[in-house]
Motif scaffolding. Structure first.
Motif, PDB file in Angstrom:
ATOM      1  N   GLY A 192     -18.532  10.102  20.607  1.00  7.78           N
ATOM      2  CA  GLY A 192     -17.128  10.424  20.423  1.00  7.78           C
ATOM      3  C   GLY A 192     -16.320  10.294  21.691  1.00  7.78           C
ATOM      4  O   GLY A 192     -15.198   9.758  21.682  1.00  7.78           O
ATOM      5  N   GLU A 193     -16.854  10.776  22.811  1.00  7.61           N
ATOM      6  CA  GLU A 193     -16.137  10.693  24.081  1.00  7.61           C
ATOM      7  C   GLU A 193     -16.017   9.250  24.538  1.00  7.61           C
ATOM      8  O   GLU A 193     -14.976   8.821  25.044  1.00  7.61           O
ATOM      9  N   LEU A 215     -12.664   4.282  25.324  1.00  5.79           N
ATOM     10  CA  LEU A 215     -12.536   2.861  25.023  1.00  5.79           C
ATOM     11  C   LEU A 215     -11.265   2.535  24.255  1.00  5.79           C
ATOM     12  O   LEU A 215     -10.787   1.399  24.280  1.00  5.79           O
ATOM     13  N   SER A 216     -10.687   3.530  23.588  1.00  7.00           N
ATOM     14  CA  SER A 216      -9.463   3.292  22.814  1.00  7.00           C
ATOM     15  C   SER A 216      -8.210   3.349  23.665  1.00  7.00           C
ATOM     16  O   SER A 216      -7.118   2.988  23.207  1.00  7.00           O
ATOM     17  N   LEU A 217      -8.336   3.789  24.927  1.00  9.95           N
ATOM     18  CA  LEU A 217      -7.169   3.988  25.779  1.00  9.95           C
ATOM     19  C   LEU A 217      -6.664   2.683  26.382  1.00  9.95           C
ATOM     20  O   LEU A 217      -7.434   1.760  26.669  1.00  9.95           O
ATOM     21  N   HIS A 218      -5.346   2.635  26.607  1.00 13.40           N
ATOM     22  CA  HIS A 218      -4.723   1.563  27.375  1.00 13.40           C
ATOM     23  C   HIS A 218      -4.570   2.039  28.834  1.00 13.40           C
ATOM     24  O   HIS A 218      -4.599   3.246  29.102  1.00 13.40           O
ATOM     25  N   PRO A 219      -4.376   1.109  29.767  1.00  9.30           N
ATOM     26  CA  PRO A 219      -4.259   1.525  31.174  1.00  9.30           C
ATOM     27  C   PRO A 219      -3.184   2.572  31.431  1.00  9.30           C
ATOM     28  O   PRO A 219      -3.386   3.480  32.249  1.00  9.30           O
ATOM     29  N   PHE A 220      -2.034   2.477  30.766  1.00  7.32           N
ATOM     30  CA  PHE A 220      -0.953   3.426  31.021  1.00  7.32           C
ATOM     31  C   PHE A 220      -1.286   4.836  30.528  1.00  7.32           C
ATOM     32  O   PHE A 220      -0.579   5.790  30.872  1.00  7.32           O
TER      33      PHE A 220
END
Length: 267
Positions: A141-142, A147-152
């Motif tokens: 889950g973590e 992995l779903s995040l964008h750089p901003f």
């Protein structure tokens, strides 16, 4: 058993100004072994970053490599052969290294695809790299959240850890770290240095650490090479250079570092 060795031999970098050819890096020799940190230090503009770029054939426009070889275990290699397979790189400003419209998963998959890693191994390799870089606690889950995040959506420290995770994905035995803590706050700097130290021990990485910060050198390095005006002017074990610097450039760096803390350098 002898540690894997990377040799930079008589490396030169040139540019042209006002019709004249100028030497920016001149006949540099460096040896880096797996499982050690070699700090390449010097004042800004001394040629540290250019040396790394030349070794990997990624010099900026207007400069070119003139002479010199890079050898892995005595076998000469091109920059293309070294990049991402034998030598991974992390940069000073991690935010500039990521595509702002792509997720961390996309960046990881691009790395694995470029290396030709079979798809069935991707999830395990990514999970291991994220865990080793301190971005995930080992739970699926973590890892999925990161992995779903964008750089901003990530802090500078998280992005630097992600860049380290991408470097670990390559499986390269050597890491060039160019001012990896400069843009981070002091707490995150310490965490990143601790992480690099752990990876040196756990993965046996050989790290070429480019820095002008002698505090970083004291914390992480095993050996030090000092550059001035494009040349290596002194090399040695880290404590020798702090306590018995022989070249004036080294003495200036040590003196500047100690003076920040109100200390007097050894005479």
């Amino acid at each position: 058993m002898t540690a894997l060795r990377l040799d930079i031999i008589r490396l030169g970098v040139r540019t042209r100004r006002a019709g004249e050819t100028l030497a920016l890096v001149d006949a540099v020799d460096l040896t880096l072994q797996a499982g050690e940190v070699l700090a390449l230090v010097g004042a800004s503009g001394s040629g540290k970053s250019l040396t790394c770029a030349a070794a990997l054939d990624v010099l900026p426009p207007g400069t070119w490599r003139e002479g010199g070889t890079v050898a892995l275990e005595g076998v000469t290699r091109t920059g293309a052969e070294l990049r991402g397979r034998h030598v991974a790189t992390i940069l000073q400003n991690p935010r500039s290294a990521f595509n702002p419209v792509r997720t961390m998963r996309a960046h990881a998959e691009e790395t694995l695809r470029a290396l030709g890693v079979e798809r069935a191994r991707w999830d395990g390799l990514v999970a291991s790299a994220l865990s080793d870089a301190g971005l995930a606690d080992g739970s699926a889950g973590e890892a999925e959240r990161i992995l779903s995040l964008h750089p901003f959506e990530m802090s500078g420290g998280m992005l630097q850890r992600m860049m380290i995770a991408l470097a670990l994905l390559t499986g390269a035995p050597f890491l060039f770290a160019d001012e990896p803590t400069t843009d981070l706050d002091l707490v995150v700097q310490r965490e990143i240095l601790d992480l690099l130290d752990r990876l040196k021990a756990s993965r046996g990485l050989g790290i070429l650490l480019v820095t002008h910060d002698m505090g970083v050198v004291a914390r992480l390095a095993d050996r030090v090479a000092v550059m001035e005006a494009g040349r290596i002017v002194e090399t040695g074990p880290v404590m020798d250079l702090f306590h018995r610097p022989s070249h004036s450039a080294t003495r200036r760096l040590v003196h500047a570092h100690l003076s920040l803390y109100g200390l007097e350098p050894a005479s």
